[in-house]
Scaffold this motif. Structure first.
Motif, PDB file in Angstrom:
ATOM      1  N   GLU A 333       0.820  -1.219   0.000  1.00 48.23           N
ATOM      2  CA  GLU A 333       0.000   0.000   0.000  1.00 48.23           C
ATOM      3  C   GLU A 333       0.851   1.265   0.000  1.00 48.23           C
ATOM      4  O   GLU A 333       0.467   2.273  -0.603  1.00 48.23           O
ATOM      5  N   LEU A 334       2.003   1.222   0.639  1.00 42.50           N
ATOM      6  CA  LEU A 334       2.883   2.389   0.592  1.00 42.50           C
ATOM      7  C   LEU A 334       3.474   2.581  -0.797  1.00 42.50           C
ATOM      8  O   LEU A 334       3.648   3.711  -1.248  1.00 42.50           O
ATOM      9  N   ALA A 335       3.777   1.497  -1.495  1.00 41.89           N
ATOM     10  CA  ALA A 335       4.285   1.627  -2.861  1.00 41.89           C
ATOM     11  C   ALA A 335       3.278   2.328  -3.767  1.00 41.89           C
ATOM     12  O   ALA A 335       3.638   3.051  -4.700  1.00 41.89           O
ATOM     13  N   HIS A 336       2.006   2.111  -3.478  1.00 39.04           N
ATOM     14  CA  HIS A 336       0.964   2.784  -4.256  1.00 39.04           C
ATOM     15  C   HIS A 336       1.022   4.302  -4.114  1.00 39.04           C
ATOM     16  O   HIS A 336       0.484   5.019  -4.970  1.00 39.04           O
ATOM     17  N   GLN A 337       1.631   4.800  -3.059  1.00 39.96           N
ATOM     18  CA  GLN A 337       1.705   6.257  -2.927  1.00 39.96           C
ATOM     19  C   GLN A 337       2.463   6.854  -4.109  1.00 39.96           C
ATOM     20  O   GLN A 337       2.167   7.970  -4.558  1.00 39.96           O
ATOM     21  N   TRP A 338       3.428   6.098  -4.638  1.00 40.24           N
ATOM     22  CA  TRP A 338       4.113   6.494  -5.864  1.00 40.24           C
ATOM     23  C   TRP A 338       3.346   6.006  -7.100  1.00 40.24           C
ATOM     24  O   TRP A 338       3.072   6.788  -8.010  1.00 40.24           O
ATOM     25  N   PHE A 339       3.011   4.716  -7.105  1.00 41.65           N
ATOM     26  CA  PHE A 339       2.442   4.062  -8.286  1.00 41.65           C
ATOM     27  C   PHE A 339       0.941   3.870  -8.090  1.00 41.65           C
ATOM     28  O   PHE A 339       0.494   2.897  -7.501  1.00 41.65           O
ATOM     29  N   GLY A 340       0.179   4.813  -8.559  1.00 42.01           N
ATOM     30  CA  GLY A 340      -1.267   4.780  -8.424  1.00 42.01           C
ATOM     31  C   GLY A 340      -1.804   6.065  -7.838  1.00 42.01           C
ATOM     32  O   GLY A 340      -2.811   6.596  -8.311  1.00 42.01           O
ATOM     33  N   ASN A 341      -1.136   6.581  -6.799  1.00 37.08           N
ATOM     34  CA  ASN A 341      -1.609   7.800  -6.161  1.00 37.08           C
ATOM     35  C   ASN A 341      -0.963   9.051  -6.750  1.00 37.08           C
ATOM     36  O   ASN A 341      -1.653   9.931  -7.262  1.00 37.08           O
ATOM     37  N   ALA A 358       3.176  -2.177  -7.239  1.00 36.63           N
ATOM     38  CA  ALA A 358       3.005  -2.359  -5.795  1.00 36.63           C
ATOM     39  C   ALA A 358       3.319  -3.798  -5.389  1.00 36.63           C
ATOM     40  O   ALA A 358       3.915  -4.043  -4.335  1.00 36.63           O
ATOM     41  N   SER A 359       2.933  -4.753  -6.228  1.00 41.07           N
ATOM     42  CA  SER A 359       3.275  -6.151  -5.937  1.00 41.07           C
ATOM     43  C   SER A 359       4.782  -6.372  -6.013  1.00 41.07           C
ATOM     44  O   SER A 359       5.364  -7.111  -5.200  1.00 41.07           O
ATOM     45  N   TYR A 360       5.415  -5.714  -6.981  1.00 37.81           N
ATOM     46  CA  TYR A 360       6.869  -5.847  -7.079  1.00 37.81           C
ATOM     47  C   TYR A 360       7.563  -5.226  -5.859  1.00 37.81           C
ATOM     48  O   TYR A 360       8.600  -5.717  -5.407  1.00 37.81           O
ATOM     49  N   ALA A 361       6.971  -4.171  -5.318  1.00 37.64           N
ATOM     50  CA  ALA A 361       7.540  -3.571  -4.105  1.00 37.64           C
ATOM     51  C   ALA A 361       7.547  -4.566  -2.954  1.00 37.64           C
ATOM     52  O   ALA A 361       8.460  -4.542  -2.111  1.00 37.64           O
ATOM     53  N   GLU A 362       6.558  -5.454  -2.896  1.00 37.98           N
ATOM     54  CA  GLU A 362       6.586  -6.512  -1.878  1.00 37.98           C
ATOM     55  C   GLU A 362       7.819  -7.389  -2.050  1.00 37.98           C
ATOM     56  O   GLU A 362       8.456  -7.785  -1.064  1.00 37.98           O
ATOM     57  N   TRP A 363       8.161  -7.716  -3.294  1.00 40.65           N
ATOM     58  CA  TRP A 363       9.344  -8.535  -3.546  1.00 40.65           C
ATOM     59  C   TRP A 363      10.600  -7.811  -3.090  1.00 40.65           C
ATOM     60  O   TRP A 363      11.493  -8.414  -2.478  1.00 40.65           O
ATOM     61  N   LEU A 364      10.676  -6.522  -3.411  1.00 37.97           N
ATOM     62  CA  LEU A 364      11.855  -5.739  -3.019  1.00 37.97           C
ATOM     63  C   LEU A 364      11.986  -5.652  -1.502  1.00 37.97           C
ATOM     64  O   LEU A 364      13.085  -5.784  -0.949  1.00 37.97           O
ATOM     65  N   TRP A 365      10.849  -5.413  -0.824  1.00 39.08           N
ATOM     66  CA  TRP A 365      10.902  -5.305   0.631  1.00 39.08           C
ATOM     67  C   TRP A 365      11.294  -6.641   1.272  1.00 39.08           C
ATOM     68  O   TRP A 365      12.100  -6.673   2.199  1.00 39.08           O
ATOM     69  N   GLU A 366      10.720  -7.741   0.781  1.00 39.86           N
ATOM     70  CA  GLU A 366      11.050  -9.051   1.349  1.00 39.86           C
ATOM     71  C   GLU A 366      12.550  -9.318   1.259  1.00 39.86           C
ATOM     72  O   GLU A 366      13.174  -9.781   2.224  1.00 39.86           O
ATOM     73  N   GLU A 367      13.134  -9.017   0.114  1.00 40.73           N
ATOM     74  CA  GLU A 367      14.578  -9.208  -0.047  1.00 40.73           C
ATOM     75  C   GLU A 367      15.346  -8.317   0.910  1.00 40.73           C
ATOM     76  O   GLU A 367      16.292  -8.755   1.572  1.00 40.73           O
ATOM     77  N   HIS A 368      14.954  -7.049   0.992  1.00 37.72           N
ATOM     78  CA  HIS A 368      15.625  -6.089   1.874  1.00 37.72           C
ATOM     79  C   HIS A 368      15.512  -6.507   3.337  1.00 37.72           C
ATOM     80  O   HIS A 368      16.447  -6.311   4.124  1.00 37.72           O
ATOM     81  N   ASP A 369      14.398  -7.137   3.704  1.00 36.18           N
ATOM     82  CA  ASP A 369      14.130  -7.497   5.093  1.00 36.18           C
ATOM     83  C   ASP A 369      14.690  -8.871   5.452  1.00 36.18           C
ATOM     84  O   ASP A 369      14.347  -9.438   6.488  1.00 36.18           O
TER      85      ASP A 369
END
Length: 474
Positions: A333-341, A358-369
């Motif tokens: 949902e935070l990624a949507h602030q850029w992509f969508g909002n 936004a779904s790809y941002a989940e992948w990026l965050w999972e890797e980062h975390d």
């Protein structure tokens, strides 16, 4: 938007190429001819086949000033909306979307304007016709018991009366259930929102919190969104909430969870990571685009999704059933602030521009975390994908289908593999910078990606977005 995982159902709908919004302002033949002065009614539909009847033509809204009062005991809303707009052609009359509420008066320039209802349209005939380029303001006084509507995909949306208040939320529309609006994302505007509720209840909305005042047993909460916002991204959450107000990166941070939930529960723990996750995404996508941060958790079971309501996403209860924090949905949902909002789709057939990134941002965050790499997630999703289902123009019933999310994210990673990391992240940051506050299409993204990378990419996007068989791995 992200649906509660156990409620996602893939759908397959083959639809012809998306209708262009250039037909948005058409009316009947006589209206198209107009008079010698070019005046004609604004259209009552923006001709977007994904949301028939939504949106209106003939004008461009720049600002909404909303003052609403809601009494949960009576389930009654009273409001005054001031809509500031500019005529894009000479207007003899125009319409606003408004569902289910009674209109007491419409004024323009301090004088009454003729008005009538036509279903979910408020038809306004100004006393003096509006020439092209004229800025005007219309004020609408309205009241009634707000209604919700079933959209057939996300369940019931719009204005939902709850045990202790209300929730106004939904995609692809919801705003027209609580204020008069040009309810289509192609017409973005800024907002001032004032909400009066009984003392002891919170009234949460978008943007920067303002002064809160109380009188005679009622409290008025004030919010301002100075950045352009699509109408479906507005929200109103009223009830008994534990509200946390602070700052992050010098901007207000407002989060809220229902007061009956534990202060150390997974909902509060997830929202507590909002600033950290937003900072990580900013390192990939460019500066955070708004003047406030936050999030709201709701527990009404009718909200079976999370929605990227601007600057303050709303999360349904299904994302926390495990009893553990859910950082993936916060990243989405935070990624949507850029992509969508900030960068908003022009037409709903391009919804992958929201959900794929936004779904790809989940992948990026999972890797980062410390979790699975984006490359490994790509490989697993690639193997599990049904390639007969297209991403662009997925059909109305496929608007929130799994394909839009997963195959959309696969397309994003395929672009990364093709152009390399340096060019890929330059594409993302250039997109969010150049298109900030505006609207865009898939064609716009393809053109920008080719310009930034210096590579021909049309075949890549075609294969990954609409091809009917598994594309070759880049």
């Amino acid at each position: 938007m992200r649906r509660t995982p156990d409620r996602i159902r893939p759908t397959l709908v083959a639809v012809a190429a998306a209708l262009a919004l250039l037909v948005a302002c058409t009316t009947d033949a006589a209206d198209r001819r107009g008079g010698r002065d070019g005046l004609r009614p604004g259209s009552v539909d923006l001709a977007d086949p994904y949301v028939p009847g939504a949106g209106n033509g003939g004008y461009d809204v720049s600002h909404y000033r909303l003052a609403v009062r809601y009494d949960p005991a009576a389930d009654r809303l009273t409001g005054r909306a001031k809509v500031v707009a500019t005529a894009v052609h000479g207007l003899s009359r125009f319409t606003l979307d408004l569902a289910g509420l009674d209109v007491a008066a419409v004024t323009m320039g301090g004088t009454r304007a003729e008005h009538r209802r036509d279903g979910d349209e408020l038809v306004v005939t100004p006393r003096h016709e509006l020439p092209q380029g004229r800025q005007f303001a219309v004020e609408v006084d309205y009241s009634g018991v707000p209604t919700a509507k079933a959209d057939g995909q996300l369940g019931t949306g719009g204005f939902l009366h709850t045990a202790d208040g209300a929730i106004a939320l939904g995609q692809p529309w919801s705003a027209a259930t609580w204020f008069p609006v040009n309810d289509h994302p192609s017409d973005k505007a800024t907002y001032d929102i004032e909400v009066t509720v009984p003392d002891g209840l919170a009234a949460l909305s978008n943007g920067v919190p303002g002064e809160r005042t109380s009188a005679d047993g009622w409290t008025t909460w004030r919010w301002a969104e100075p950045a352009l916002m699509a109408s479906y991204l507005t929200t109103l959450v009223i009830g008994d909430y534990r509200v946390q107000t602070g700052t992050h990166a010098g901007k207000p941070m407002v989060t809220a969870v229902p007061a009956h939930l534990p202060a150390t529960g997974p909902e509060a723990a997830s929202l507590a990571r909002t600033g950290e996750i937003a900072d990580f995404l900013a390192s990939r996508f460019g500066p955070y685009p708004f003047d406030a941060y936050g999030g709201v958790v709701v527990t009404d079971a009718r909200v079976g999704y999370a929605l990227e309501t601007q600057s303050r996403p709303v999360y349904g209860p299904g994302f926390f059933r495990s009893g553990r924090p859910n950082l993936a949905v916060v990243a989405h949902e935070l990624a949507h602030q850029w992509f969508g909002n900030s960068v908003t789709l022009t037409r709903w057939s391009d919804i992958w521009l929201n959900e794929g990134f936004a779904s790809y941002a989940e992948w990026l965050w999972e890797e980062h975390d410390g979790g699975r790499s984006a490359q490994r997630t790509f490989e697993l999703e690639y193997a599990a994908t049904d390639w007969s289902r297209r991403v662009v123009d997925p059909g109305r019933s496929g608007l929130f289908g799994t394909t839009v999310y997963k195959r959309g994210a696969l397309t994003v990673h395929a672009l990364r593999r093709t152009v390399g990391d340096d060019a890929f992240f330059r594409i993302l940051r250039t997109w969010t910078a150049e298109r900030r506050g505006g609207n865009a299409t898939t064609e716009d993204l393809v053109a920008l990606a080719e310009r930034v990378s210096g590579k021909p990419l049309r075949q890549l996007f075609d294969a990954w977005l609409v091809g009917r068989s598994a594309p070759a791995l880049p």
